[in-house]
Scaffold this active site. Structure first.
Site, PDB file in Angstrom:
ATOM      1  N   LYS A 212      -7.142  -1.508  -9.958  1.00  0.00           N
ATOM      2  CA  LYS A 212      -5.894  -2.388  -9.598  1.00  0.00           C
ATOM      3  C   LYS A 212      -4.531  -1.827  -9.092  1.00  0.00           C
ATOM      4  CE  LYS A 212      -3.753  -6.074  -9.755  1.00  0.00           C
ATOM      5  NZ  LYS A 212      -2.446  -5.852  -8.448  1.00  0.00           N
ATOM      6  N   GLU A 418      12.927  -8.210 -22.624  1.00  0.00           N
ATOM      7  CA  GLU A 418      13.149  -7.293 -21.826  1.00  0.00           C
ATOM      8  C   GLU A 418      13.346  -6.834 -21.295  1.00  0.00           C
ATOM      9  OE1 GLU A 418       8.789  -6.359 -21.040  1.00  0.00           O
ATOM     10  OE2 GLU A 418       9.236  -3.673 -21.459  1.00  0.00           O
TER      11      GLU A 418
HETATM   12  P1  NAP Z   1       2.901  -7.705 -14.469  1.00  0.00           P
HETATM   13  O1  NAP Z   1       3.530  -8.796 -13.776  1.00  0.00           O
HETATM   14  O2  NAP Z   1       2.325  -8.231 -16.032  1.00  0.00           O
HETATM   15  O3  NAP Z   1       2.115  -6.844 -13.818  1.00  0.00           O
HETATM   16  C1  NAP Z   1       0.923  -5.474 -14.294  1.00  0.00           C
HETATM   17  C2  NAP Z   1      -0.187  -5.482 -13.147  1.00  0.00           C
HETATM   18  O4  NAP Z   1      -0.719  -6.824 -13.268  1.00  0.00           O
HETATM   19  C3  NAP Z   1       0.065  -5.583 -11.507  1.00  0.00           C
HETATM   20  O5  NAP Z   1      -0.600  -4.967 -11.154  1.00  0.00           O
HETATM   21  C4  NAP Z   1      -0.693  -7.058 -11.502  1.00  0.00           C
HETATM   22  O6  NAP Z   1      -0.886  -6.589  -9.869  1.00  0.00           O
HETATM   23  C5  NAP Z   1      -1.452  -7.643 -12.626  1.00  0.00           C
HETATM   24  N1  NAP Z   1      -1.634  -8.579 -12.692  1.00  0.00           N
HETATM   25  C6  NAP Z   1      -0.634  -9.795 -11.910  1.00  0.00           C
HETATM   26  N2  NAP Z   1      -1.136 -11.084 -13.054  1.00  0.00           N
HETATM   27  C7  NAP Z   1      -1.806 -10.495 -12.861  1.00  0.00           C
HETATM   28  C8  NAP Z   1      -3.853 -11.220 -13.271  1.00  0.00           C
HETATM   29  N3  NAP Z   1      -3.425 -12.713 -13.532  1.00  0.00           N
HETATM   30  N4  NAP Z   1      -4.880 -11.080 -13.255  1.00  0.00           N
HETATM   31  C9  NAP Z   1      -4.418  -9.630 -13.034  1.00  0.00           C
HETATM   32  N5  NAP Z   1      -4.015  -8.673 -13.050  1.00  0.00           N
HETATM   33  C10 NAP Z   1      -2.698  -9.228 -13.245  1.00  0.00           C
HETATM   34  O7  NAP Z   1       3.942  -6.023 -15.317  1.00  0.00           O
HETATM   35  P2  NAP Z   1       4.761  -4.941 -14.167  1.00  0.00           P
HETATM   36  O8  NAP Z   1       5.834  -6.344 -13.606  1.00  0.00           O
HETATM   37  O9  NAP Z   1       3.912  -5.005 -13.067  1.00  0.00           O
HETATM   38  O10 NAP Z   1       5.642  -4.633 -14.766  1.00  0.00           O
HETATM   39  C11 NAP Z   1       6.311  -4.303 -16.032  1.00  0.00           C
HETATM   40  C12 NAP Z   1       5.396  -4.936 -17.362  1.00  0.00           C
HETATM   41  O11 NAP Z   1       5.069  -3.398 -17.892  1.00  0.00           O
HETATM   42  C13 NAP Z   1       7.080  -4.284 -18.144  1.00  0.00           C
HETATM   43  O12 NAP Z   1       6.708  -5.601 -19.575  1.00  0.00           O
HETATM   44  C14 NAP Z   1       6.235  -2.970 -18.798  1.00  0.00           C
HETATM   45  O13 NAP Z   1       7.197  -3.144 -21.011  1.00  0.00           O
HETATM   46  C15 NAP Z   1       5.030  -3.508 -19.321  1.00  0.00           C
HETATM   47  N6  NAP Z   1       4.706  -1.529 -19.145  1.00  0.00           N
HETATM   48  C16 NAP Z   1       3.683  -1.411 -19.895  1.00  0.00           C
HETATM   49  C17 NAP Z   1       3.421  -0.338 -20.530  1.00  0.00           C
HETATM   50  C18 NAP Z   1       3.001   0.503 -21.852  1.00  0.00           C
HETATM   51  O14 NAP Z   1       2.608   1.950 -21.755  1.00  0.00           O
HETATM   52  N7  NAP Z   1       3.290  -0.207 -22.079  1.00  0.00           N
HETATM   53  C19 NAP Z   1       3.805   1.234 -19.546  1.00  0.00           C
HETATM   54  C20 NAP Z   1       4.483   0.570 -17.813  1.00  0.00           C
HETATM   55  C21 NAP Z   1       5.229  -0.748 -18.327  1.00  0.00           C
HETATM   56  P3  NAP Z   1       0.310  -7.043  -8.594  1.00  0.00           P
HETATM   57  O15 NAP Z   1       2.024  -6.452  -8.895  1.00  0.00           O
HETATM   58  O16 NAP Z   1      -0.370  -6.629  -7.637  1.00  0.00           O
HETATM   59  O17 NAP Z   1       1.101  -9.323  -8.464  1.00  0.00           O
END
Ligand code: NAP
Length: 518
Positions: A212, A418
């Site tokens: 996804k 962050e």
């Molecule tokens: P996010 O809001 O957590 O979204 C990540 C993924 O989760 C997206 O595909 C999102 O879908 C999905 N999602 C959201 N709510 C969900 C739920 N209730 N159930 C299942 N899936 C759900 O994070 P983001 O804003 O896209 O990414 C930024 C964050 O990722 C930052 O905190 C960053 O540090 C972290 N990150 C960590 C790494 C690592 O390797 N540690 C690498 C990259 C990023 P939708 O987008 O379709 O809503």
């Protein structure tokens, strides 16, 4: 200026691509037409090897964050599509896991070759839907592809063990077997690499997957899946669904057919998935948010520290989990570093990622921009100095000026959250012990950076930092051959390297008994 560009961008784009970029930046339709002709502009989900619309016909637009244009409309899928994707992955698991490791390896290698031979188109797609400069997108394609290549090789090295028995008519074996169906949920900041880091080892070990991707960047995932099919990855081994994230997430969590969840994204969503995995006791890997300290000691080489910090902070406009979030500078070098760093940041060119000279693209959406704005407002209201930037960019939309804040302290929200945007903040410290204490005073533990010319200090501080990755005199450290993952609330498990494949394997102990009798 030259140093900044080199630091973030490396060498220039290949010549024919430069000409194409010039055309595309003035006429974005040219880019979309090029992708359509290449067959890589896929706009449906993938279930069981078939391209599928949402069952109720709902769609959502994918926008170009640099222009606001709609690149394509894609299905807004939910529970029913997710359940069918899981069934397809489950059925295919039987045949995919029984292929020889050699055969899986060959198909993965072919997928790698296809990604590399289409790297310009894939990079273009990343820039269009995510906004990062093309040079960075090309870097992401190479980085993303490297996980497929690495795990294609690793597929052939999933060895077990023979353990010396404690009873002489027994033989004790350890087998490593694929976990089963994997649910992979990925973010928008690296639309290709966050997928290949998961799917590469999953397919190599014999697992099948339901991916996804983020609703903001599904097109790169779909293009990669098209190439996977062309490479002979069995239909059903790789399924892609997106749309209603909580519904799709819940379907993956509730299904007993899904044996593993692998997630990259925010800590808040990661915690929900961890809790949701409990009812069916799934194996989980989590790559979550960071709050990376970047420590510049008095004995650092100033040029190396400025270049490394710039790369660690401003790559992808500050939207990476390993971005230098808190720049701690020792008091003896603070003024010199602040001035050189501010000068370098001032020179970063902001614009549409399709323009060759751009090194800073837009933020992904309005919510991201508002978060950055409010953190800067809070910090300046509490006494931080704006050394550079500090405002929305005159280009409008979600462009924000590359910013440096000086004299940040712990009272300010920006020192604990962050920021995920192009805002660097500088904090002063006196001693090594104080720097380590500040660096570790957080629930996050993903990446940390230190700049020093002292070898003993490099060792001491690297060992004292409670982080999964440490860069010493280097701001860009990710590679497919090294383990990537966090301590504390930055996650569980590791991706990449020989350690990454263990996340997709079960260990089975087999005891052969009564050898003299049977
Ligand atoms: P996010 O809001 O957590 O979204 C990540 C993924 O989760 C997206 O595909 C999102 O879908 C999905 N999602 C959201 N709510 C969900 C739920 N209730 N159930 C299942 N899936 C759900 O994070 P983001 O804003 O896209 O990414 C930024 C964050 O990722 C930052 O905190 C960053 O540090 C972290 N990150 C960590 C790494 C690592 O390797 N540690 C690498 C990259 C990023 P939708 O987008 O379709 O809503």
């Amino acid at each position: 200026m030259a140093m900044c560009r080199a630091g973030l961008l490396g060498s220039r784009l290949p010549h024919p691509f430069r000409i194409l970029c010039r055309q595309m930046s003035t006429e974005p339709r040219v880019a979309v037409d090029r992708l359509r002709q290449s067959g890589l502009l896929r706009t449906q989900g993938l279930i069981g090897g078939k391209w599928i619309d949402a069952y109720d016909g709902k769609t959502i637009p994918v926008h170009n964050p640099a222009t606001g244009d709609v690149i394509a409309n894609v299905p807004f899928m939910g529970r029913n599509e997710a359940i069918n994707a899981i069934s397809s992955a489950h059925e295919t698991f039987t045949s995919w896991s029984k292929l020889t490791a050699n055969e899986r390896s060959k198909r993965l290698r072919k997928w790698y070759d296809l990604i590399i031979s289409h790297k310009e188109d894939l990079a273009l797609l990343i820039t269009l839907e995510q906004g990062k400069p093309l040079k960075e997108s090309l870097g992401e394609v190479n980085y993303g592809a490297s996980f497929i290549e690495f795990f294609a090789e690793e597929a052939k090295r999933i060895y077990g063990d023979i353990i010396p028995p404690t009873i002489d008519d027994r033989r004790l074996l350890v087998l490593k077997q694929p976990v089963g169906v994997v649910g992979a949920i990925t973010p928008w900041n690296f639309p290709l690499a966050m997928i290949t880091r998961k799917v590469g080892p999953a397919l190599a070990s014999g697992c099948t997957a339901v991916v996804k991707p983020s609703e903001y960047t599904p097109l790169t995932a779909l293009a990669a899946a098209e190439l996977a099919l062309q490479a002979g990855i069995s239909p059903g081994a790789l399924n892609i669904v997106f749309g209603n994230a909580p519904d799709i997430g819940d379907s993956l969590l509730e299904s007993t057919k899904v044996r593993k969840i692998t997630f990259t994204g925010s800590t808040a969503v990661g915690k929900k998935l961890m809790a949701g995995s409990a009812s069916t006791v799934k194996k989980i890997s989590l790559e979550l948010g960071g709050n990376a300290p970047c420590i510049v000691f008095d004995d650092a080489d100033l040029d190396v520290a400025v270049k490394g910090t710039l790369a660690a902070k401003f790559r992808n406009s500050g939207q990476t989990c390993v971005c230098a979030n808190r720049i701690l500078v020792q008091e003896g070098i603070y003024d010199k570093f602040a001035s050189a760093f501010a000068k370098a940041v001032q020179a970063l060119e902001v614009g549409n990622g399709l323009i060759e000279t751009t090194v800073q693209g837009p933020l992904i959406n309005e919510a991201a921009l508002e978060k950055v704005e409010s953190l800067v407002k809070d910090a300046t209201g509490k006494g931080a100095d704006v050394l550079v930037g500090g405002r929305r960019h005159s280009l409008g939309r979600t462009f924000y000026e590359p910013t440096v804040l000086g004299n940040v302290n712990n009272e300010m929200l920006i020192s604990s959250q962050e920021v995920f945007g192009p805002v660097a903040r500088l904090l002063r410290f006196k001693t090594e012990e104080e720097a380590i204490q500040i660096a570790n005073d957080t629930n996050a533990g993903l990446a940390a950076y230190i700049f020093t010319r002292s070898m003993p200090r490099s060792w001491r501080v690297s060992e004292a930092l409670e982080y999964g990755l440490v860069g010493v005199n280097e701001g860009l450290i990710s590679t497919e051959v090294a383990p990537f993952g966090g301590f504390k609330q930055s996650g569980l498990g590791r991706e990449g390297s020989k350690y990454g494949i263990d996340e997709y394997l079960e260990i089975k102990y087999v005891c052969l008994g009564n050898l003299k009798e049977v």
